[in-house]
Structure formats: structure tokens, C-alpha cells
Design a protein around this motif. Structure first.
Motif, PDB file in Angstrom:
ATOM      1  N   ALA A 222       0.851  -1.192   0.000  1.00 12.30           N
ATOM      2  CA  ALA A 222       0.000   0.000   0.000  1.00 12.30           C
ATOM      3  C   ALA A 222       0.882   1.235   0.000  1.00 12.30           C
ATOM      4  O   ALA A 222       1.834   1.329   0.780  1.00 12.30           O
ATOM      5  N   ILE A 223       0.566   2.173  -0.894  1.00 11.80           N
ATOM      6  CA  ILE A 223       1.290   3.436  -0.934  1.00 11.80           C
ATOM      7  C   ILE A 223       0.297   4.587  -0.724  1.00 11.80           C
ATOM      8  O   ILE A 223      -0.886   4.462  -1.017  1.00 11.80           O
ATOM      9  N   PHE A 224       0.811   5.683  -0.196  1.00 15.56           N
ATOM     10  CA  PHE A 224       0.028   6.905  -0.070  1.00 15.56           C
ATOM     11  C   PHE A 224       0.444   7.847  -1.189  1.00 15.56           C
ATOM     12  O   PHE A 224       1.640   8.009  -1.457  1.00 15.56           O
ATOM     13  N   VAL A 225      -0.554   8.447  -1.854  1.00 16.28           N
ATOM     14  CA  VAL A 225      -0.275   9.388  -2.940  1.00 16.28           C
ATOM     15  C   VAL A 225      -0.598  10.794  -2.435  1.00 16.28           C
ATOM     16  O   VAL A 225      -1.764  11.118  -2.205  1.00 16.28           O
ATOM     17  N   ARG A 226       0.450  11.591  -2.260  1.00 21.79           N
ATOM     18  CA  ARG A 226       0.254  12.969  -1.793  1.00 21.79           C
ATOM     19  C   ARG A 226       0.264  13.910  -2.990  1.00 21.79           C
ATOM     20  O   ARG A 226       1.312  14.254  -3.515  1.00 21.79           O
ATOM     21  N   PHE A 227      -0.932  14.294  -3.448  1.00 22.00           N
ATOM     22  CA  PHE A 227      -1.023  15.328  -4.477  1.00 22.00           C
ATOM     23  C   PHE A 227      -0.765  16.683  -3.818  1.00 22.00           C
ATOM     24  O   PHE A 227      -1.290  16.970  -2.738  1.00 22.00           O
ATOM     25  N   GLY A 233      -3.206  25.056 -11.422  1.00 23.69           N
ATOM     26  CA  GLY A 233      -3.367  24.106 -12.510  1.00 23.69           C
ATOM     27  C   GLY A 233      -2.221  23.136 -12.698  1.00 23.69           C
ATOM     28  O   GLY A 233      -2.271  22.293 -13.586  1.00 23.69           O
ATOM     29  N   HIS A 234      -1.212  23.204 -11.839  1.00 26.53           N
ATOM     30  CA  HIS A 234      -0.043  22.330 -11.965  1.00 26.53           C
ATOM     31  C   HIS A 234       0.195  21.622 -10.633  1.00 26.53           C
ATOM     32  O   HIS A 234       0.294  22.273  -9.593  1.00 26.53           O
ATOM     33  N   TYR A 235       0.323  20.296 -10.717  1.00 22.32           N
ATOM     34  CA  TYR A 235       0.378  19.470  -9.523  1.00 22.32           C
ATOM     35  C   TYR A 235       1.545  18.482  -9.614  1.00 22.32           C
ATOM     36  O   TYR A 235       2.034  18.160 -10.698  1.00 22.32           O
ATOM     37  N   ARG A 236       1.918  18.017  -8.451  1.00 22.96           N
ATOM     38  CA  ARG A 236       2.898  16.939  -8.358  1.00 22.96           C
ATOM     39  C   ARG A 236       2.335  15.876  -7.422  1.00 22.96           C
ATOM     40  O   ARG A 236       1.412  16.141  -6.635  1.00 22.96           O
ATOM     41  N   ALA A 237       2.888  14.668  -7.528  1.00 19.07           N
ATOM     42  CA  ALA A 237       2.451  13.568  -6.671  1.00 19.07           C
ATOM     43  C   ALA A 237       3.682  12.909  -6.055  1.00 19.07           C
ATOM     44  O   ALA A 237       4.596  12.504  -6.775  1.00 19.07           O
ATOM     45  N   GLU A 238       3.689  12.850  -4.745  1.00 14.42           N
ATOM     46  CA  GLU A 238       4.741  12.128  -4.021  1.00 14.42           C
ATOM     47  C   GLU A 238       4.178  10.780  -3.596  1.00 14.42           C
ATOM     48  O   GLU A 238       3.105  10.700  -2.996  1.00 14.42           O
ATOM     49  N   LEU A 239       4.902   9.708  -3.913  1.00 16.13           N
ATOM     50  CA  LEU A 239       4.484   8.354  -3.566  1.00 16.13           C
ATOM     51  C   LEU A 239       5.233   7.905  -2.321  1.00 16.13           C
ATOM     52  O   LEU A 239       6.466   7.944  -2.280  1.00 16.13           O
ATOM     53  N   ILE A 240       4.495   7.473  -1.311  1.00 17.63           N
ATOM     54  CA  ILE A 240       5.083   7.089  -0.023  1.00 17.63           C
ATOM     55  C   ILE A 240       4.591   5.699   0.337  1.00 17.63           C
ATOM     56  O   ILE A 240       3.373   5.459   0.400  1.00 17.63           O
ATOM     57  N   THR A 241       5.499   4.768   0.579  1.00 18.46           N
ATOM     58  CA  THR A 241       5.089   3.426   0.976  1.00 18.46           C
ATOM     59  C   THR A 241       4.504   3.463   2.379  1.00 18.46           C
ATOM     60  O   THR A 241       5.145   3.910   3.326  1.00 18.46           O
ATOM     61  N   ILE A 242       3.277   2.996   2.497  1.00 21.23           N
ATOM     62  CA  ILE A 242       2.653   2.853   3.816  1.00 21.23           C
ATOM     63  C   ILE A 242       3.092   1.529   4.437  1.00 21.23           C
ATOM     64  O   ILE A 242       3.469   1.477   5.607  1.00 21.23           O
TER      65      ILE A 242
END
Length: 302
Positions: A222-227, A233-242
Motif C-alpha cells: 500500500a502506498i500513499f499518494v500525496r497530491f 493548474g499544476h500538480y505533483r504527486a509524491e508516492l510514499i510506501t505505507i
């Protein structure tokens, strides 16, 4: 009726973003200052979450929230006609190598999200940024026209929407292949008894059990996606392993970790979460004690 609604919205989506954002500013002002759409809910939620802030600080967050809220819909509207180049400019994943890491191991993946803006851009962009099939659990809407419209919108770039109300059956065709299953896990549950309870922003709060149970039963990472928003109008997503192996965790631990990651993400950009949602509509009472999963020292007494 569907084709009429679709035609009107598609025509609007062809307008340039600067003009659409002008509409968004006007609608945000109307919702906040004139119609006062759920303004009491928004301000009440902000008092719960940020009691240390002044009224003026919370009002500033609320005003920015309303603009982000209407931007979310305007940007979603644009997705009806937007091409791949639009999506490439609008969302960047900070660490896509995490997806490759799990894919190369031959493992499925659960992505636990929150209502962080703009999750609809994420839904549209992520299928182009991973080798995984991208399954998305969604809540069906009663209006058949808008149900069909949202299914089209959410699938046109490769996402595979699955109804959350029939998720176990809907996911069966994919059980023997790798996939990412996206779960927006911060919605209020249907009832306080069928929930995990823990502190969220210092307030006893129920969380749905399904996302944790699915990951633990099948031992799916399971990962957490931090938008998060870089600019309008411009976004990034950090993926963090839960959890890489949820199956070995004690019950409740995955939800505890998710809750802390979500709260941290909201505190970083407090105007980018869905404050108009009645997240604390269920109050705590001692009869719910069997469902409490937070640290013992934080167990509510009333």
C-alpha cells in the motif's frame, strides 16, 4: 439528454484555461460570499482541525479553499477535451521509480488517496505514467446522465473505473494480473460502527475499513499518494510506501499510518483538501470503544 449535456460541457472544455479560470474565480466568490455554499461546514471543520489559528487565518484558508474547489471542477471539465500534452504539463510524479520497484517484483499495488486537489487530474494522468493497469474505485452517482459522463471522463485516458459498492465482484476479472487499485480512503464511512476510530486532527474520527482489509488479506503493498499544488493548474504527486507487507501488520496499523500521512499532507497545504465534506458528522461515544485503534494513551474518555 446525455448527448446534450456532454455537448455543452465539451464545448466549454474547449475554452482556453485563462478564461476558464476567470469563470472559476467568479464562481468561487459566489459560492463563498453570496450563496455561502456549505460555508458553515467549511469553517466548522477548520476550527476542529486548526484551533490554534486565528479566525482571520482560518478565513484565509477558507477563501483559498473555495478557489481550489472550483478550480478542481474547471480542470476536470477541461479533461473532456484535453490531450496527452495537457496532462504531461499538469501532473508530475516525484518518484515514479517506486512504481517500477513494485512492478518489477511482480506485485499488485494499492494506492491510498485523500481528497487532495486535484485528484481527477491524477486519475487522468497516472495511467500514462506507469506500466500498471490503473483501476479506480469510485462511488456511483444516482443521476444516470452524470454517471455516464463521469465514467467516460474517468476512463478516456486509460483508467478503469470500478464501482466501490460492488468492488469485490468488479475486480474479479483482474485478479490474475498486476494492477494498481486507487482507493480514496478519507471519506466518511456509512456508519460509525462499521469503522476504525482514531484521532484525526485531534478529534476521534471514523475511517472506512475496506482499504486496510483488502491490502492485509492479500498482502498487497500500500502506498500513499500525496497530491500537492505547485502553482495554479499544476500538480505533483509524491508516492510514499505505507506498508510493503501489510499482511504482517496488526489490525489497524495500516489505517493509523495512512491517517498520519493524510493529516501531514493537509497541514502542508491546508487549502487543498475537501473541507466542504462533513467529515466529523459522527460523534464519539463510549459504545464505540471496541472500534478504537489509536494509541491507548489517546483513547477518548467521553
Amino acid at each position: 439528454m446525455y448527448y446534450l449535456v456532454y455537448g455543452v460541457l465539451y464545448g466549454l472544455s474547449l475554452l482556453p484555461m485563462w478564461l476558464l479560470y476567470g469563470f472559476s474565480d467568479g464562481i468561487a466568490f459566489l459560492l463563498y460570499a453570496v450563496i455561502r455554499y456549505r460555508r458553515g461546514v467549511v469553517l466548522s471543520n477548520l476550527v476542529i482541525a486548526f484551533p490554534e489559528k486565528t479566525d482571520a487565518e482560518r478565513l484565509r484558508i477558507a477563501k483559498r479553499f473555495y478557489r481550489n474547489f472550483t478550480d478542481n471542477f474547471i480542470e476536470t471539465l477541461k479533461l473532456l477535451s484535453a490531450g496527452p500534452d495537457f496532462l504531461e504539463r499538469r501532473l508530475v510524479i516525484d518518484n515514479p521509480e517506486l512504481l517500477d520497484y513494485y512492478y518489477d517484483q511482480g506485485r499488485k499495488l494499492h494506492a491510498h488517496l485523500g481528497h487532495l486537489f486535484n485528484w481527477e487530474i491524477g486519475n487522468a494522468a497516472i495511467p500514462r505514467l506507469t506500466r500498471y493497469p490503473f483501476l479506480v474505485a469510485y462511488m456511483p452517482v444516482e443521476n444516470k446522465v452524470f454517471e455516464r459522463l463521469f465514467l467516460h471522463l474517468r476512463s478516456r485516458t486509460g483508467s478503469i473505473p470500478l464501482p466501490a459498492t460492488r468492488l469485490q465482484r468488479a475486480i474479479l476479472p483482474y485478479r490474475n494480473q498486476q494492477y494498481i487499485l486507487a482507493l480514496v480512503a478519507d471519506q466518511a464511512p456509512g456508519g460509525p460502527e462499521n469503522s476504525y476510530w482514531l484521532n484525526f486532527f485531534g478529534r476521534p474520527t471514523p475511517f472506512v475499513r475496506g482499504p486496510e482489509r483488502g491490502a492485509r488479506i492479500a498482502d498487497i503493498p500500500a502506498i500513499f499518494v500525496r497530491f500537492y499544488k505547485v502553482r495554479r493548474g499544476h500538480y505533483r504527486a509524491e508516492l510514499i510506501t505505507i506498508a510493503e507487507h501489510p499482511g504482517v501488520l496488526p489490525e489497524g496499523e495500516l489505517t493509523r499510518r495512512y491517517c498520519r500521512l493524510l493529516e501531514d499532507a493537509i497541514r502542508r497545504q491546508p487549502d487543498s483538501w475537501l473541507w466542504s465534506h462533513k467529515r466529523w458528522k459522527f460523534g464519539w461515544n463510549p459504545e464505540l470503544q471496541p472500534f478504537w485503534i489509536d494509541d491507548e494513551k489517546n483513547t477518548p474518555t467521553t
